[in-house]
Design a protein around this motif. Structure first.
Motif, short mmCIF file in Angstrom:
data_model
loop_
_atom_site.label_atom_id
_atom_site.label_comp_id
_atom_site.label_asym_id
_atom_site.label_seq_id
_atom_site.Cartn_x
_atom_site.Cartn_y
_atom_site.Cartn_z
N SER A 100 -45.73 -27.86 3.39
CA SER A 100 -46.03 -26.51 2.90
C SER A 100 -47.53 -26.19 2.99
O SER A 100 -47.91 -25.06 3.28
CB SER A 100 -45.55 -26.34 1.47
N GLY A 101 -48.37 -27.17 2.75
CA GLY A 101 -49.81 -26.96 2.85
C GLY A 101 -50.23 -26.61 4.27
O GLY A 101 -51.11 -25.78 4.49
N ILE A 102 -49.59 -27.25 5.23
CA ILE A 102 -49.89 -26.94 6.64
C ILE A 102 -49.49 -25.52 6.97
O ILE A 102 -50.22 -24.79 7.64
CB ILE A 102 -49.15 -27.94 7.56
N PHE A 103 -48.31 -25.10 6.47
CA PHE A 103 -47.86 -23.73 6.72
C PHE A 103 -48.83 -22.72 6.13
O PHE A 103 -49.10 -21.68 6.73
CB PHE A 103 -46.46 -23.52 6.15
N LYS A 104 -49.34 -23.02 4.92
CA LYS A 104 -50.30 -22.12 4.30
C LYS A 104 -51.50 -21.89 5.22
O LYS A 104 -51.94 -20.77 5.45
CB LYS A 104 -50.80 -22.69 2.97
N GLY A 105 -52.02 -22.98 5.74
CA GLY A 105 -53.19 -22.89 6.60
C GLY A 105 -52.91 -22.18 7.91
O GLY A 105 -53.67 -21.30 8.33
N ILE A 106 -51.78 -22.53 8.53
CA ILE A 106 -51.45 -21.96 9.84
C ILE A 106 -51.26 -20.46 9.76
O ILE A 106 -51.80 -19.69 10.56
CB ILE A 106 -50.18 -22.63 10.42
N PHE A 107 -50.49 -20.02 8.77
CA PHE A 107 -50.14 -18.60 8.73
C PHE A 107 -51.20 -17.75 8.04
O PHE A 107 -51.18 -16.53 8.19
CB PHE A 107 -48.78 -18.42 8.06
N PHE A 108 -52.11 -18.37 7.28
CA PHE A 108 -53.18 -17.57 6.69
C PHE A 108 -54.39 -17.51 7.62
O PHE A 108 -55.24 -16.64 7.46
CB PHE A 108 -53.59 -18.14 5.33
N LEU A 109 -54.44 -18.40 8.59
CA LEU A 109 -55.58 -18.43 9.51
C LEU A 109 -55.79 -17.09 10.24
O LEU A 109 -56.93 -16.62 10.34
CB LEU A 109 -55.40 -19.56 10.52
N PRO A 110 -54.73 -16.44 10.75
CA PRO A 110 -54.96 -15.14 11.42
C PRO A 110 -55.55 -14.08 10.51
O PRO A 110 -56.25 -13.18 10.98
CB PRO A 110 -53.55 -14.73 11.87
N VAL A 111 -55.28 -14.17 9.19
CA VAL A 111 -55.80 -13.17 8.26
C VAL A 111 -57.32 -13.20 8.23
O VAL A 111 -57.98 -12.16 8.16
CB VAL A 111 -55.23 -13.41 6.84
N VAL A 112 -57.90 -14.40 8.30
CA VAL A 112 -59.36 -14.53 8.20
C VAL A 112 -60.03 -14.61 9.56
O VAL A 112 -61.24 -14.79 9.65
CB VAL A 112 -59.73 -15.78 7.37
N THR A 113 -59.22 -14.49 10.62
CA THR A 113 -59.78 -14.51 11.97
C THR A 113 -60.07 -13.09 12.43
O THR A 113 -59.32 -12.16 12.12
CB THR A 113 -58.79 -15.18 12.95
N SER A 114 -61.13 -12.92 13.16
CA SER A 114 -61.51 -11.59 13.65
C SER A 114 -60.41 -10.96 14.48
O SER A 114 -59.78 -11.62 15.31
CB SER A 114 -62.79 -11.72 14.49
N PHE A 115 -60.18 -9.66 14.26
CA PHE A 115 -59.16 -8.96 15.03
C PHE A 115 -59.52 -8.94 16.51
O PHE A 115 -58.64 -8.97 17.38
CB PHE A 115 -59.02 -7.53 14.51
#
Length: 292
Positions: A100-115
């Protein structure tokens, strides 16, 4: 009375910068934009009062109505999939699995990545030639290459997929917070009564997440009607205006054609649409949820 005022004086002092910011950067632009709807102002030169001409033009502008229709289609492609995917990811994390921790990181990464960065990757993935990654995969399994961003039927789907990928991480966090707030006694009682996981989800989890559904529904709806970045970066509103959303059209009218009066009308039309949809969502989704 005077003593009470003195006690709160420090609070008023700290509020002054916020109030100044509100009046200068929010209230004044809103009022100025309303005045501009009755003006013809090409930025350079003196504004000319034209009455309701800009509003009349909107109702006769087929491209504006097409932009609204494109935005509505985009919203249909975007809102429910974003909410559903966010809920699924939140359930996956809440299940307590080791990954679950890996999923948190993977799917939240696009949120903090530049559009801009994500759009660049998306442009490579969906390039309508054999150099594009997706078309390369299609070639390996014998499928015909697709135009994707160059196709008037496929481009909007690609933009919707990009937006869902960018936002579903934050939606996941909202739903995860909602899941954490549901008392465990309900699930314990359901287990004792012999309810399976599917029934537990529909009878307990989904209804008790109603405030989260309402909040996520509001912000995704507003976000869908404000879509601009991907249309600007990937397609430029094309092909054949297939991805010209209302905000992109507003930008074109205001900053390319320098018709700030008409662009202000489009901005107010957008406001009325979003405000109406928000009222509808509030009426049908905003209900009190009791844990007793």
């Amino acid at each position: 009375m005077k003593t009470e005022f003195n006690k709160n004086a420090i609070v008023y002092v700290f509020l002054i910068p916020i109030l100044i910011h509100f009046f200068i950067f929010q209230l004044f632009p809103i009022g100025f934009s309303l005045v501009l709807t009755f003006m013809d102002w090409p930025v350079i030169g003196t504004p000319t009062f034209v009455g309701l001409e800009n509003w009349k033009q909107f109702f006769q502008d087929k491209l504006a109505w097409k932009a609204i229709w494109v935005t509505i289609k985009f919203s249909v492609m975007y809102i429910l999939p974003t909410m559903a995917l966010g809920l699924v990811l939140a359930l996956l994390i809440d299940s307590g699995r080791k990954a679950s921790g890996i999923f948190k990181g993977i799917f939240f990464l696009p949120v903090v990545t530049s559009f801009v960065v994500i759009s660049g990757i998306w442009a490579w993935l969906f390039k309508g030639t054999k150099e594009g990654f997706i078309n390369g995969m299609f070639a390996l399994i014998g499928l015909e290459p697709q135009l994707f961003l160059a196709s008037s039927k496929q481009a909007l789907w690609v933009l919707a997929a990009l937006s869902i990928f960018k936002v579903c991480g934050s939606t996941m966090i909202y739903y995860f917070a909602g899941l954490q707030s549901i008392p465990g006694e309900y699930y314990e009682a359901a287990r004792i009564d012999g309810a399976n996981k599917w029934k537990t989800f529909w009878k307990i989890t989904f209804p008790l997440l109603l405030p989260i559904h309402f909040y996520v529904g509001i912000i995704t709806t507003i976000g869908s009607f404000q879509i601009f970045d991907s249309a600007y970066l990937l397609t430029g509103g094309g092909p054949n205006y297939a991805t010209t959303t209302i905000v992109y059209y507003l930008y074109q009218e205001g900053f390319n054609s320098l018709r700030l009066g008409y662009a202000s009308v489009l901005a107010y039309i957008l406001f009325f649409i979003v405000f109406g949809l928000s009222l509808l969502q509030r009426k049908y989704l905003s209900k009190d949820v009791s844990y007793k």
